[in-house]
Design a protein around this motif. Sequence first.
Motif, PDB file in Angstrom:
ATOM      1  N   PRO A  37     -71.862  46.728  -0.151  1.00 30.18           N
ATOM      2  CA  PRO A  37     -73.026  46.173  -0.853  1.00 30.18           C
ATOM      3  C   PRO A  37     -73.620  47.159  -1.853  1.00 30.18           C
ATOM      4  N   GLU A  38     -74.087  46.623  -2.982  1.00 31.09           N
ATOM      5  CA  GLU A  38     -74.754  47.459  -3.993  1.00 31.09           C
ATOM      6  C   GLU A  38     -76.208  47.731  -3.622  1.00 31.09           C
ATOM      7  N   GLN A  39     -76.760  46.887  -2.783  1.00 34.03           N
ATOM      8  CA  GLN A  39     -78.159  47.048  -2.401  1.00 34.03           C
ATOM      9  C   GLN A  39     -78.250  47.482  -0.941  1.00 34.03           C
ATOM     10  N   THR A 100     -69.990  52.977  -7.998  1.00 34.12           N
ATOM     11  CA  THR A 100     -69.585  53.857  -9.092  1.00 34.12           C
ATOM     12  C   THR A 100     -69.161  55.219  -8.565  1.00 34.12           C
ATOM     13  N   SER A 101     -69.998  55.800  -7.702  1.00 37.41           N
ATOM     14  CA  SER A 101     -69.690  57.123  -7.150  1.00 37.41           C
ATOM     15  C   SER A 101     -68.896  57.038  -5.845  1.00 37.41           C
ATOM     16  N   ASP A 131     -61.106  56.769   0.294  1.00 40.31           N
ATOM     17  CA  ASP A 131     -61.467  57.524  -0.903  1.00 40.31           C
ATOM     18  C   ASP A 131     -62.977  57.499  -1.184  1.00 40.31           C
ATOM     19  N   TRP A 132     -63.765  57.045  -0.217  1.00 40.67           N
ATOM     20  CA  TRP A 132     -65.215  57.023  -0.344  1.00 40.67           C
ATOM     21  C   TRP A 132     -65.831  58.167   0.451  1.00 40.67           C
ATOM     22  N   LYS A 133     -66.995  58.636  -0.009  1.00 40.07           N
ATOM     23  CA  LYS A 133     -67.765  59.635   0.733  1.00 40.07           C
ATOM     24  C   LYS A 133     -68.711  58.862   1.661  1.00 40.07           C
TER      25      LYS A 133
END
Length: 143
Positions: A37-39, A100-101, A131-133
Motif C-alpha cells: 500500500p502507498e498509504q 519508489t524507494s 529487494d525491499w528494505k
Amino acid sequence: MKTIRTKPFEGESIVKKLAEFPSVLFLTRDLRCVGPPEQKTKFILATISSGQDKKLIFCSVEKWNYHQNVLNTLREKIKEAELTVIVSPAGGGMIISNTTSKRIVIGDYSRSFGNFDADIACKLLREALPDWKIQAIVGTLKK
C-alpha cells in the motif's frame, strides 16, 4: 476462532493447498491482489491451520479502519481459494510503504488482536519482497 468450511477439493491435499496459498497478501476490499500500500494501512498476522498443517500469513487490506475487517477479508480470500482451515489472528499493526524507494515500515499494534511478532512479520515480508528494505519499529507509526 472461526472455521471456514467449503466443499472438499478433489484429489488435492490440504498440505499442497496451504503451500500454494501466499504468505503475504496485499489486498483490496474486493479481494484483488495488489502491491504494497502507498498509504498507511492496517495489517494482521494470522495462522491458518488444518490438523497438524499450519501456515503464517501477513495480510494488509487497503483503506480498512479495523483489524477485524482485515481478518474478515482474509477469510473471504481463503474461502475463494477453497481451503477448509481454521483462521486465528496472531496480532496486528500498521504498515507504511514507499514503492519508489522500495521501503516498508511496520509498527503499532491491534486493539482487537494485540501486538504482532515483528521478527515473523519482517521475515514473511522479506521472503515475499527480497529487494525491499523492511523495518519494524516499536510504537505508533507516523507518516
